[in-house]
Design an enzyme around this catalytic site. Sequence first.
Site, PDB file in Angstrom:
ATOM      1  N   SER A 132       0.861  -1.185   0.000  1.00  0.00           N
ATOM      2  CA  SER A 132       0.000   0.000   0.000  1.00  0.00           C
ATOM      3  C   SER A 132       0.891   1.226   0.000  1.00  0.00           C
ATOM      4  CB  SER A 132      -0.873   0.002   1.251  1.00  0.00           C
ATOM      5  OG  SER A 132      -1.513   1.248   1.458  1.00  0.00           O
ATOM      6  N   TYR A 145      -1.687  -1.108  10.615  1.00  0.00           N
ATOM      7  CA  TYR A 145      -1.750  -1.190   9.160  1.00  0.00           C
ATOM      8  C   TYR A 145      -0.453  -0.682   8.534  1.00  0.00           C
ATOM      9  CZ  TYR A 145      -3.842  -0.707   4.474  1.00  0.00           C
ATOM     10  OH  TYR A 145      -4.131  -0.814   3.125  1.00  0.00           O
TER      11      TYR A 145
END
Length: 258
Positions: A132, A145
Amino acid sequence: MSTCLVTGGGTGIGAAVAARLARDGADVVVSGRRREPLEEVAATHPRITAMPADAADASAVRALVGEVRARFGSLDGVVANAGGHGYDSVGDTGDDEWRASLDANLTTAFVTVRESLPALEVAGGGIVVVSSLSGLRAAPETAGYTVGKHALLGLVRSVARDYGRRGVRANAVCPGWVRTPMADEEMRVLVEQGGATDVESAYAAVTKDVPLGRPAEPDEVAGVVAFLLGPDARYVHGATLVVDGGAHVVDVPTLAFG
Protein backbone atom coordinates in the site's frame (compact mmCIF):
# COMPACT_ATOMS: atom_id res chain seq x y z
CA MET A 1 -0.46 -22.45 -19.41
CA SER A 2 0.21 -20.81 -16.04
CA THR A 3 -1.63 -21.26 -12.77
CA CYS A 4 -1.87 -18.39 -10.30
CA LEU A 5 -3.05 -18.16 -6.70
CA VAL A 6 -4.62 -14.90 -5.48
CA THR A 7 -5.24 -14.50 -1.77
CA GLY A 8 -7.89 -12.04 -0.66
CA GLY A 9 -9.43 -12.82 -4.02
CA GLY A 10 -13.10 -12.37 -3.17
CA THR A 11 -13.38 -8.58 -3.47
CA GLY A 12 -11.66 -5.41 -4.58
CA ILE A 13 -8.13 -5.61 -5.93
CA GLY A 14 -7.91 -9.38 -5.51
CA ALA A 15 -11.04 -10.00 -7.54
CA ALA A 16 -9.85 -7.61 -10.25
CA VAL A 17 -6.45 -9.33 -10.40
CA ALA A 18 -8.12 -12.73 -10.74
CA ALA A 19 -10.31 -11.47 -13.58
CA ARG A 20 -7.36 -9.90 -15.41
CA LEU A 21 -5.15 -12.99 -15.12
CA ALA A 22 -8.00 -15.23 -16.28
CA ARG A 23 -8.61 -12.99 -19.29
CA ASP A 24 -4.91 -13.27 -20.06
CA GLY A 25 -5.25 -17.06 -20.19
CA ALA A 26 -4.13 -18.20 -16.74
CA ASP A 27 -5.91 -20.65 -14.52
CA VAL A 28 -6.59 -18.67 -11.36
CA VAL A 29 -7.38 -19.88 -7.86
CA VAL A 30 -8.94 -17.26 -5.59
CA SER A 31 -8.64 -17.85 -1.88
CA GLY A 32 -9.86 -16.21 1.29
CA ARG A 33 -11.74 -16.99 4.47
CA ARG A 34 -15.25 -16.39 3.13
CA ARG A 35 -16.55 -18.85 0.56
CA GLU A 36 -19.47 -16.84 -0.82
CA PRO A 37 -17.54 -13.89 -2.35
CA LEU A 38 -14.93 -16.29 -3.74
CA GLU A 39 -17.61 -18.30 -5.51
CA GLU A 40 -19.14 -15.10 -6.87
CA VAL A 41 -15.79 -14.19 -8.40
CA ALA A 42 -15.31 -17.73 -9.73
CA ALA A 43 -18.71 -17.57 -11.42
CA THR A 44 -17.53 -14.67 -13.58
CA HIS A 45 -14.98 -16.67 -15.59
CA PRO A 46 -14.48 -20.37 -16.31
CA ARG A 47 -10.75 -20.17 -15.55
CA ILE A 48 -11.31 -18.94 -11.98
CA THR A 49 -11.67 -21.49 -9.17
CA ALA A 50 -12.63 -20.75 -5.56
CA MET A 51 -10.64 -22.50 -2.81
CA PRO A 52 -11.32 -21.02 0.64
CA ALA A 53 -8.44 -20.89 3.14
CA ASP A 54 -7.13 -18.62 5.88
CA ALA A 55 -3.92 -17.15 4.45
CA ALA A 56 -2.49 -16.69 7.95
CA ASP A 57 -2.88 -20.41 8.77
CA ALA A 58 0.22 -22.32 7.63
CA SER A 59 -1.44 -25.73 7.54
CA ALA A 60 -4.39 -24.36 5.56
CA VAL A 61 -2.11 -22.67 3.01
CA ARG A 62 0.07 -25.78 2.73
CA ALA A 63 -3.00 -27.83 1.93
CA LEU A 64 -4.21 -25.17 -0.49
CA VAL A 65 -0.94 -25.17 -2.44
CA GLY A 66 -1.02 -28.95 -2.57
CA GLU A 67 -4.57 -28.89 -3.90
CA VAL A 68 -3.67 -26.32 -6.55
CA ARG A 69 -0.72 -28.39 -7.75
CA ALA A 70 -2.73 -31.60 -7.75
CA ARG A 71 -5.53 -30.06 -9.76
CA PHE A 72 -3.58 -27.89 -12.22
CA GLY A 73 -0.15 -29.53 -12.28
CA SER A 74 1.87 -26.50 -11.18
CA LEU A 75 1.82 -23.19 -9.35
CA ASP A 76 3.42 -20.46 -11.44
CA GLY A 77 2.35 -17.22 -9.80
CA VAL A 78 1.25 -16.01 -6.37
CA VAL A 79 -0.44 -12.72 -5.57
CA ALA A 80 -0.37 -12.13 -1.81
CA ASN A 81 -3.21 -9.66 -1.54
CA ALA A 82 -4.98 -10.57 1.70
CA GLY A 83 -4.95 -7.73 4.21
CA GLY A 84 -6.92 -6.01 6.92
CA HIS A 85 -7.25 -3.11 9.25
CA GLY A 86 -5.23 -1.77 12.16
CA TYR A 87 -6.60 1.70 12.71
CA ASP A 88 -5.35 3.18 15.95
CA SER A 89 -2.33 5.13 17.10
CA VAL A 90 0.51 3.21 18.76
CA GLY A 91 -0.61 4.30 22.22
CA ASP A 92 -4.20 3.21 21.60
CA THR A 93 -3.38 -0.16 20.01
CA GLY A 94 -3.94 -3.05 22.39
CA ASP A 95 -2.01 -6.30 22.27
CA ASP A 96 -4.84 -8.26 20.67
CA GLU A 97 -5.46 -5.57 18.06
CA TRP A 98 -1.73 -5.44 17.27
CA ARG A 99 -1.50 -9.18 16.75
CA ALA A 100 -4.67 -9.23 14.64
CA SER A 101 -3.40 -6.41 12.44
CA LEU A 102 -0.02 -8.02 11.83
CA ASP A 103 -1.69 -11.36 11.16
CA ALA A 104 -3.98 -9.76 8.58
CA ASN A 105 -1.44 -7.51 6.87
CA LEU A 106 1.88 -9.35 7.22
CA THR A 107 1.51 -12.94 8.36
CA THR A 108 -0.93 -13.70 5.55
CA ALA A 109 1.70 -12.74 2.97
CA PHE A 110 4.60 -14.37 4.79
CA VAL A 111 2.80 -17.70 5.18
CA THR A 112 1.45 -17.68 1.63
CA VAL A 113 4.86 -16.91 0.14
CA ARG A 114 6.72 -19.39 2.34
CA GLU A 115 4.38 -22.26 1.61
CA SER A 116 4.38 -21.48 -2.12
CA LEU A 117 8.14 -21.20 -2.60
CA PRO A 118 8.87 -24.90 -3.25
CA ALA A 119 6.28 -25.00 -6.04
CA LEU A 120 7.42 -21.68 -7.46
CA GLU A 121 11.04 -22.88 -7.56
CA VAL A 122 9.98 -25.86 -9.64
CA ALA A 123 7.93 -23.66 -11.99
CA GLY A 124 10.32 -20.71 -12.14
CA GLY A 125 7.40 -18.61 -11.00
CA GLY A 126 6.72 -15.15 -9.68
CA ILE A 127 5.35 -13.45 -6.58
CA VAL A 128 3.56 -10.13 -6.29
CA VAL A 129 2.86 -8.82 -2.80
CA VAL A 130 0.20 -6.13 -2.58
CA SER A 131 1.32 -3.56 -0.03
CA SER A 132 0.00 0.00 0.00
CA LEU A 133 1.05 3.62 -0.13
CA SER A 134 0.95 3.08 3.65
CA GLY A 135 3.98 0.86 3.09
CA LEU A 136 5.90 4.04 2.18
CA ARG A 137 4.16 6.74 4.21
CA ALA A 138 2.16 6.99 7.43
CA ALA A 139 -1.47 8.03 7.71
CA PRO A 140 -2.89 9.22 11.04
CA GLU A 141 -3.85 6.58 13.61
CA THR A 142 -3.07 3.55 11.47
CA ALA A 143 -0.15 2.04 13.39
CA GLY A 144 -0.87 -1.64 12.82
CA TYR A 145 -1.75 -1.19 9.16
CA THR A 146 1.23 1.07 8.46
CA VAL A 147 3.77 -1.19 10.17
CA GLY A 148 2.39 -4.29 8.46
CA LYS A 149 2.44 -2.70 5.01
CA HIS A 150 5.98 -1.40 5.52
CA ALA A 151 7.11 -4.87 6.57
CA LEU A 152 5.73 -6.39 3.37
CA LEU A 153 8.37 -4.51 1.39
CA GLY A 154 11.05 -6.07 3.56
CA LEU A 155 9.52 -9.48 2.93
CA VAL A 156 9.68 -8.94 -0.83
CA ARG A 157 13.30 -7.78 -0.69
CA SER A 158 14.32 -10.73 1.44
CA VAL A 159 12.66 -13.20 -0.91
CA ALA A 160 14.15 -11.44 -3.92
CA ARG A 161 17.64 -11.62 -2.42
CA ASP A 162 17.44 -15.28 -1.46
CA TYR A 163 15.37 -16.82 -4.22
CA GLY A 164 16.28 -14.96 -7.41
CA ARG A 165 19.01 -17.45 -8.21
CA ARG A 166 16.53 -20.23 -7.59
CA GLY A 167 14.37 -18.91 -10.40
CA VAL A 168 11.71 -17.10 -8.37
CA ARG A 169 10.96 -13.41 -8.97
CA ALA A 170 9.37 -11.29 -6.25
CA ASN A 171 7.98 -7.76 -6.48
CA ALA A 172 5.59 -5.47 -4.63
CA VAL A 173 2.91 -2.99 -5.62
CA CYS A 174 1.86 -0.05 -3.47
CA PRO A 175 -1.59 1.24 -4.43
CA GLY A 176 -2.95 4.51 -3.17
CA TRP A 177 -6.70 5.08 -2.95
CA VAL A 178 -8.57 2.47 -4.98
CA ARG A 179 -12.34 2.19 -5.35
CA THR A 180 -12.97 -1.01 -3.41
CA PRO A 181 -15.54 -2.09 -0.80
CA MET A 182 -12.89 -1.60 1.91
CA ALA A 183 -12.14 1.95 0.72
CA ASP A 184 -15.87 2.68 0.43
CA GLU A 185 -16.18 1.93 4.14
CA GLU A 186 -13.39 4.40 4.89
CA MET A 187 -15.17 7.00 2.77
CA ARG A 188 -18.33 6.45 4.82
CA VAL A 189 -16.32 7.14 7.98
CA LEU A 190 -15.21 10.45 6.48
CA VAL A 191 -18.86 11.25 5.70
CA GLU A 192 -19.85 10.44 9.30
CA GLN A 193 -17.11 12.74 10.57
CA GLY A 194 -18.47 15.59 8.47
CA GLY A 195 -15.58 15.69 6.01
CA ALA A 196 -17.79 14.91 3.02
CA THR A 197 -21.46 14.68 2.11
CA ASP A 198 -21.39 11.29 0.41
CA VAL A 199 -18.97 8.58 -0.75
CA GLU A 200 -18.22 10.30 -4.06
CA SER A 201 -17.39 13.62 -2.44
CA ALA A 202 -15.26 11.73 0.10
CA TYR A 203 -13.21 10.17 -2.71
CA ALA A 204 -12.85 13.64 -4.20
CA ALA A 205 -11.65 15.00 -0.86
CA VAL A 206 -9.01 12.33 -0.28
CA THR A 207 -7.63 12.67 -3.81
CA LYS A 208 -7.76 16.45 -4.20
CA ASP A 209 -3.96 16.70 -3.82
CA VAL A 210 -3.21 13.61 -5.91
CA PRO A 211 -1.71 14.75 -9.24
CA LEU A 212 -4.12 12.62 -11.29
CA GLY A 213 -6.98 13.90 -9.15
CA ARG A 214 -8.92 10.67 -8.66
CA PRO A 215 -8.76 7.24 -7.03
CA ALA A 216 -7.66 4.21 -9.04
CA GLU A 217 -10.04 1.58 -10.31
CA PRO A 218 -9.19 -2.01 -9.27
CA ASP A 219 -8.50 -2.95 -12.90
CA GLU A 220 -5.70 -0.38 -13.02
CA VAL A 221 -3.89 -2.08 -10.17
CA ALA A 222 -4.63 -5.50 -11.66
CA GLY A 223 -2.90 -4.48 -14.88
CA VAL A 224 0.30 -3.71 -12.99
CA VAL A 225 0.15 -7.04 -11.17
CA ALA A 226 -0.38 -8.87 -14.46
CA PHE A 227 2.64 -7.07 -15.93
CA LEU A 228 4.84 -8.10 -13.01
CA LEU A 229 3.82 -11.74 -13.40
CA GLY A 230 4.19 -11.68 -17.17
CA PRO A 231 7.11 -12.16 -19.57
CA ASP A 232 7.67 -8.44 -20.16
CA ALA A 233 8.77 -8.12 -16.51
CA ARG A 234 11.15 -11.09 -16.49
CA TYR A 235 14.05 -8.87 -15.38
CA VAL A 236 12.04 -6.88 -12.84
CA HIS A 237 12.95 -8.29 -9.44
CA GLY A 238 12.79 -6.96 -5.89
CA ALA A 239 11.01 -3.85 -7.13
CA THR A 240 8.28 -1.74 -5.58
CA LEU A 241 5.86 -0.26 -8.11
CA VAL A 242 3.76 2.60 -6.76
CA VAL A 243 0.24 2.82 -8.23
CA ASP A 244 -1.12 5.96 -6.60
CA GLY A 245 -1.79 8.55 -9.30
CA GLY A 246 1.38 10.39 -8.30
CA ALA A 247 0.49 10.92 -4.63
CA HIS A 248 3.95 9.86 -3.47
CA VAL A 249 5.68 12.67 -5.40
CA VAL A 250 3.75 15.47 -3.69
CA ASP A 251 5.82 17.70 -1.41
CA VAL A 252 3.34 18.16 1.44
CA PRO A 253 4.89 21.37 2.87
CA THR A 254 4.32 23.13 -0.48
CA LEU A 255 0.60 22.31 -0.79
CA ALA A 256 -0.33 25.81 0.39
CA PHE A 257 1.22 27.19 -2.82
CA GLY A 258 -1.30 25.32 -4.98
